[in-house]
Write a protein that holds these residues in place. Structure first.
Motif, PDB file in Angstrom:
ATOM      1  N   GLU A 229     -44.454   8.756  13.805  1.00 25.17           N
ATOM      2  CA  GLU A 229     -43.692   9.732  13.714  1.00 25.17           C
ATOM      3  C   GLU A 229     -43.503  10.628  15.028  1.00 25.17           C
ATOM      4  N   SER A 230     -44.449  10.881  15.835  1.00 24.98           N
ATOM      5  CA  SER A 230     -44.182  11.669  17.003  1.00 24.98           C
ATOM      6  C   SER A 230     -43.416  11.172  17.960  1.00 24.98           C
ATOM      7  N   GLN A 231     -43.488   9.534  18.264  1.00 23.51           N
ATOM      8  CA  GLN A 231     -42.579   9.118  19.189  1.00 23.51           C
ATOM      9  C   GLN A 231     -41.193   9.129  18.889  1.00 23.51           C
ATOM     10  N   LEU A 232     -41.039   9.013  17.408  1.00 22.75           N
ATOM     11  CA  LEU A 232     -39.487   9.171  16.940  1.00 22.75           C
ATOM     12  C   LEU A 232     -38.920  10.398  17.080  1.00 22.75           C
ATOM     13  N   THR A 233     -39.845  11.624  16.847  1.00 22.10           N
ATOM     14  CA  THR A 233     -39.311  12.873  16.872  1.00 22.10           C
ATOM     15  C   THR A 233     -39.031  12.989  18.463  1.00 22.10           C
ATOM     16  N   GLU A 234     -39.724  12.624  19.266  1.00 21.15           N
ATOM     17  CA  GLU A 234     -39.718  12.907  20.563  1.00 21.15           C
ATOM     18  C   GLU A 234     -38.345  12.291  21.211  1.00 21.15           C
ATOM     19  N   LEU A 235     -38.055  10.863  20.964  1.00 21.78           N
ATOM     20  CA  LEU A 235     -36.744  10.340  20.954  1.00 21.78           C
ATOM     21  C   LEU A 235     -35.572  10.894  20.530  1.00 21.78           C
ATOM     22  N   MET A 236     -35.719  11.511  19.339  1.00 15.32           N
ATOM     23  CA  MET A 236     -34.603  12.323  18.541  1.00 15.32           C
ATOM     24  C   MET A 236     -34.404  13.600  19.332  1.00 15.32           C
ATOM     25  N   VAL A 237     -35.103  14.564  19.569  1.00 16.36           N
ATOM     26  CA  VAL A 237     -35.222  15.675  20.089  1.00 16.36           C
ATOM     27  C   VAL A 237     -35.115  15.812  21.636  1.00 16.36           C
ATOM     28  N   GLY A 238     -35.549  14.894  22.200  1.00 13.47           N
ATOM     29  CA  GLY A 238     -35.588  14.681  23.593  1.00 13.47           C
ATOM     30  C   GLY A 238     -36.624  15.363  24.250  1.00 13.47           C
ATOM     31  N   LYS A 239     -37.584  15.962  23.536  1.00 13.78           N
ATOM     32  CA  LYS A 239     -38.669  16.459  24.022  1.00 13.78           C
ATOM     33  C   LYS A 239     -39.864  16.680  23.187  1.00 13.78           C
ATOM     34  N   LYS A 240     -40.988  16.883  23.532  1.00 10.92           N
ATOM     35  CA  LYS A 240     -42.065  16.908  22.565  1.00 10.92           C
ATOM     36  C   LYS A 240     -42.027  18.224  21.731  1.00 10.92           C
ATOM     37  N   VAL A 241     -42.104  17.694  20.415  1.00 11.04           N
ATOM     38  CA  VAL A 241     -42.183  18.949  19.452  1.00 11.04           C
ATOM     39  C   VAL A 241     -43.256  18.838  18.480  1.00 11.04           C
ATOM     40  N   SER A 242     -43.910  20.220  18.293  1.00 15.22           N
ATOM     41  CA  SER A 242     -45.070  20.074  17.268  1.00 15.22           C
ATOM     42  C   SER A 242     -44.610  20.357  15.901  1.00 15.22           C
ATOM     43  N   LEU A 243     -45.008  19.496  15.040  1.00 14.72           N
ATOM     44  CA  LEU A 243     -44.407  19.343  13.828  1.00 14.72           C
ATOM     45  C   LEU A 243     -45.351  20.223  12.740  1.00 14.72           C
TER      46      LEU A 243
END
Lengths: 567, 374
Positions: A229-243
């Motif tokens: 999940e965290s890798q996908l989010t990072e790819l999606m948003v373009g930066k690290k996001v805490s969920l």
């Protein structure tokens, strides 16, 4: 075995005016796989798929089906190349049966026989494990059944490449599981399935590969088995996001809104709310879960005074205990009435009596601040208009589902939209734009709204910014009750978390927050308690910290009969 | 893969503009007027014999438009007077239009305004002081106009009837009501009501039309302020944009509809008063003269902005008087002058499409694409 290419996109570009919706997208889809297209709202997922399905024509680039270049100018062209799309908004004729809808628009040789069609539909359904009655009318169907019809419609036309645009958005957890089973069976049959979604856990559950789009560009394609999940989010948003949603324990929850035996028949005579009772506490987020259209909208509107036909009671607890009485929201007559009912006491806890006092003397006494409420003030909101509710001093904020059609005026700027709630204040007949403008600037600054200016029409803003303006305004009036219907629908991840944090802050400052949501994962993470609504009736109120998704899903779908059997 | 994509895409492709530079918008409008005028010249050349016989007079043809309104001071005053009446009706319709209440009953509302004020003059003229008569005539005009606006508003609020059809039909009721009163008042069978001796607006500054012009000017300013800077005006905008938003913030949309239509009708009544007491002193079924319909166009073209409507009313009046002058100077009758006005209006209204949308041609885009590749 070498996997066979079904569909290739090369350098696909699409512009809308000055907006670049897709920029040089390359994409490969193989036979017998489920490819998830993942990306935030507005990243060009649907546009890209619409070009494959013949709704749009690409400005640049090529499309290859089975290795041959094709030109797709219309949905018919797409079907000729065995490509079919299931849109988010179903395109079905309500008065027709499932089979009639499925056969509609096909041009078959020979005599038209509904019996043959029914048999073929049943055959397809049987092959992939759908449950469908081909002779059922669309208006009698649930959302999930309608979706089934749409999928069979595409299969009936012989599609080998199926595109599903956010198919799970309207389904319950159980229905989603069933849909995924069907998709897996289609994959085993050699079909290529493209599924558009922004729900990460579904991507991980069902897909073989994930293609991630960001701002119209194809960022990467990864194998589902090798990602998280965290890798996908990072790819999606373009930066690290805490969920993580920072959920605190409610601090002394006190009843703020008591809804009892709320019942409503719509103008068409439908029983939309059935005997609903619940309490919303200050300092707590009460989630409302249910299938779309189960009465969530009507419930919130009833509380906000927009459904005058309701029966039952909506009691607002105005936290006035030991606070001075004012004339701010009350007439002299009302103060006298409450005084006669023994609702007030003074600083020394001695009961206040206005007996034999002149109006002037009462006024003087009240204005000295020495007349206090004995208990919280109880105000019944039933049969009150939104204006009357405000005039009673009930600070009730409401973020409606339809942001531009109800919460805001699309053609007006932020300043004029701020004024919606407050324009009645001030100089006789004229508007005072000074304070609304200050508020507009404050919201733009605090919530980081990106806009060309306070006067540019809010319709031109992106979904996330529109929602920030609306939520910002509703919070600015320091509510005691804050109701929000689908406040993150259509928002990107960052904006969604901004909204969650705002709701959490309101909760921490003692507001009773009512949150209608569709994503059960979010509801479970954000809320303190969750009320489940099903066909207009409450089927349960659960503790969000201990409940499971399956439990809530069952309550969302249980039929009347099953409910009675339980009882 | 070296093959370029096949160009089976549509020849013309439209896209909505997100924004347009005001200068560019005005250039489009100017170009539209120029094109319209050019086409007018061509049509005139083909259809007007005098012009075909003597092509040198084409310059004169265009000059006639200006001549019709500005060649003598009498024409200028007449132009300003006609402009004012047209603008007054357009202003009256604007609050309703801002509320998306399509009041196309300006004609009837104006006509009953005339009827109200002439009725007072007919029955009370000479029996009471002139100043009192004028005030009563004004009140009668306002009340009649307001009533004609109120009826469709009540039906809309109560039964959600279609206001466009309703207001349109009210126009016919107004016309036949006037015909009825003419039957009652005119006993000699001529069918025309002679000019009333009493109840004439006073002359200001030695100019017959100056008072009317000043009244409409003041009304323009007042309405601009009312629509943009008052709570009522704000409520009108909110109701017009979305009734659900209005209900959500506690605006009683039905009340706003009724109030605004009372105002709209009453202002049409005022226009009727200006016609009845200021100009005609009499009434026919044609007293409003179709201006109630022309005013709809004035208001739309001015984008419901009173200040811009001064310009659009001016333009339309200019065309009307120009057309009348053409029929006089070139000895043409019938519909030809109207055709010429129609052509120009067609271009002016049509150009809004090009302001809202951008047109791409297949060829042009390919070229742009190739340049990008280089």
């Amino acid at each position: 075995m070498e996997k066979q290419l079904a569909l290739q996109l090369r350098g696909i570009t699409k512009r809308f005016g000055n907006v670049l919706a897709n920029s040089h997208v390359d994409l490969d889809v193989y036979r017998g796989e489920i490819l998830a297209i993942l990306g935030e709202n507005g990243c060009g997922k649907t546009t890209l798929m619409n070009m494959i399905a013949g709704i749009y024509f690409p400005d640049e680039g090529q499309i290859f089906v089975d290795g041959r270049e094709v030109v797709i100018r219309s949905p018919k062209d797409a079907f000729d190349h065995k490509i079919g799309m299931i849109h988010q908004h179903f395109k079905l004729v309500d008065l027709f049966t499932a089979a009639e809808n499925i056969v509609l628009g096909t041009r078959e040789e020979g005599r038209y026989s509904l019996k043959d069609v029914n048999a073929r539909v049943t055959g397809i359904a049987h092959k992939y494990g759908f449950h469908i009655d081909p002779q059922k009318k669309i208006y009698d169907m649930s959302v999930s059944e309608k979706q089934t019809v749409e999928i069979i419609k595409v299969l009936y036309r012989g599609a080998d490449i199926l595109i599903l645009d956010e198919p799970t958005a309207v389904l319950t957890p159980q229905e989603i599981t069933r849909l995924f089973d069907v998709l897996r069976r289609m994959r085993a049959d050699g079909k290529s399935i493209i599924i558009i979604t922004h729900k990460l856990h579904e991507v991980l559950e069902v897909s073989d590969r994930v293609a991630i789009l960001r701002r119209g560009e194809h960022i990467a394609t990864v194998n589902t088995a090798e990602t998280n999940e965290s890798q996908l989010t990072e790819l999606m948003v373009g930066k690290k996001v805490s969920l993580n949603i920072d959920r605190t324990l409610p601090d002394h929850p006190t009843p703020r809104l008591d809804v009892t035996h709320l019942d409503l028949h719509s103008a068409e005579g439908l029983h939309v709310l059935r005997d609903i009772s619940f309490t919303a506490n200050g300092g707590e987020i009460l989630g409302i879960a249910g299938i779309a259209g189960s009465g969530q909208r009507e419930l919130l509107e009833a509380i906000a005074g927009l459904q005058p036909q309701i029966t039952g009671d909506i009691i607002f607890h105005n936290p006035k205990k030991d606070k001075p009485v004012t004339f701010f929201h009350k007439s002299m007559k009302r103060v006298k009435e409450l005084g006669a009912q023994g609702m007030f006491h003074d600083k020394n806890m001695k009961p206040v009596s206005f007996d034999g006092m002149s109006a002037g003397a009462i006024k003087k006494w009240v204005e000295s601040g020495d007349v206090l409420f004995k208990e919280d003030e109880l105000i019944d909101l039933k049969a009150k208009t939104p204006l009357e509710i405000r005039q009673l001093g009930v600070r009730l904020s409401f973020v409606p589902e339809d942001r531009l059609g109800m919460g805001l005026v699309g053609s007006m700027g932020i300043t004029d939209n701020m004024m919606l709630r407050s324009y009645r204040k001030g100089r006789a007949g004229f508007l005072d734009r000074k304070k609304p403008k200050e508020l507009a600037e404050e919201i733009i600054h605090d919530l980081e709204v990106s806009t060309p200016g306070v006067n540019s029409p809010v319709r031109r803003l992106s979904g996330g910014n529109v929602q920030k303006v609306l939520v910002g305004r509703e919070i600015a009036f320091t509510p005691k009750v804050l109701m929000a219907a689908y406040p993150v629908r259509g928002l990107d991840i960052n904006s969604s978390y901004t909204i969650y944090n705002l709701l959490n802050k309101q909760k921490e400052s003692g507001v009773a927050v009512i949150f209608v949501g569709e994503d059960l994962d979010v509801l479970l993470e954000l809320c303190d308690r969750i009320l489940v609504i099903n066909s207009g009736a409450v089927t349960g109120i659960v503790d969000a910290r201990t409940a499971t998704k399956e439990e809530i899903g069952l309550m969302m779908t249980k039929t009347d009969r099953a409910r009675k059997e339980d009882a | 893969m070296a093959r370029t994509s096949e160009t089976r895409e549509p020849l013309i492709h439209l896209s909505k503009r997100s924004s347009i530079h005001p200068l560019k918008a005005w250039m489009i409008r100017l170009a539209a007027v120029a094109l319209g005028l050019a086409l007018c010249g061509l049509v005139a050349f083909l259809l007007i014999e005098r012009l075909r016989a003597n092509p040198g007079r084409i310059g004169e043809f265009y000059y006639t438009f200006i001549k019709g309104s500005f060649s003598t001071s009498r024409k200028i005053w007449k132009y300003l007077k006609n402009l004012s009446i047209l603008l007054c009706i357009a202003l009256a319709l604007t609050p309703a239009f801002r509320m998306r209440f399509w009041n196309i009953g300006g004609e009837g509302q104006t006509l009953v305004g005339v009827l109200g004020c002439i009725a007072v003059a007919f029955y009370l003229g000479g029996k009471i002081p002139e100043w009192l008569l004028l005030i009563l005539m004004l009140l009668a005009a306002l009340v009649c106009g307001a009533a004609w606006g109120l009826i469709p508003a009540l039906f809309k609020a109560r039964w959600n009837t279609n206001e466009t059809l309703f207001t349109l039909m009210m126009n016919y009721v107004a016309t036949y009501l006037v015909a009825f009163f003419l039957e009652v008042w005119v006993t000699n069978g001529s069918g025309t009501l002679p000019k009333q001796k009493f109840g004439k607006l006073p002359t200001v500054g030695g100019q017959a039309y100056l008072l009317i012009i000043l009244i409409v000017l003041a009304l323009t300013v007042c309405l601009y302020i009312y629509l943009n800077y008052t709570k009522h005006g704000y409520e009108i905008s909110v109701v017009g944009e979305s009734v659900r938003t209005a209900q959500y913030v506690g605006i009683n949309d039905k009340k706003v509809v009724i109030r605004t239509m009372l105002l709209s009708g009453a202002l049409c009544g005022l226009a009727g008063y200006l016609i009845g007491a200021g100009l005609d002193q009499s009434i026919t079924t044609e007293s409003a003269g179709g201006q109630g319909f022309t005013a709809i166009m004035v208001s739309w073209l001015g984008k419901f902005n009173p200040a811009a409507m001064v310009l659009t009313a001016g333009l339309i009046q200019l065309l009307n008087q120009g057309a009348a002058q053409i029929s006089q100077d070139f000895d043409v009758s019938g519909a030809l002058p109207n055709v010429i006005v129609g052509i120009i209006l067609f271009f002016i209204i049509g150009c809004e499409f090009f302001i809202n949308y951008e047109v791409h041609f297949r060829g042009a885009k390919q070229k742009a694409g190739k340049e990008a590749v280089k």
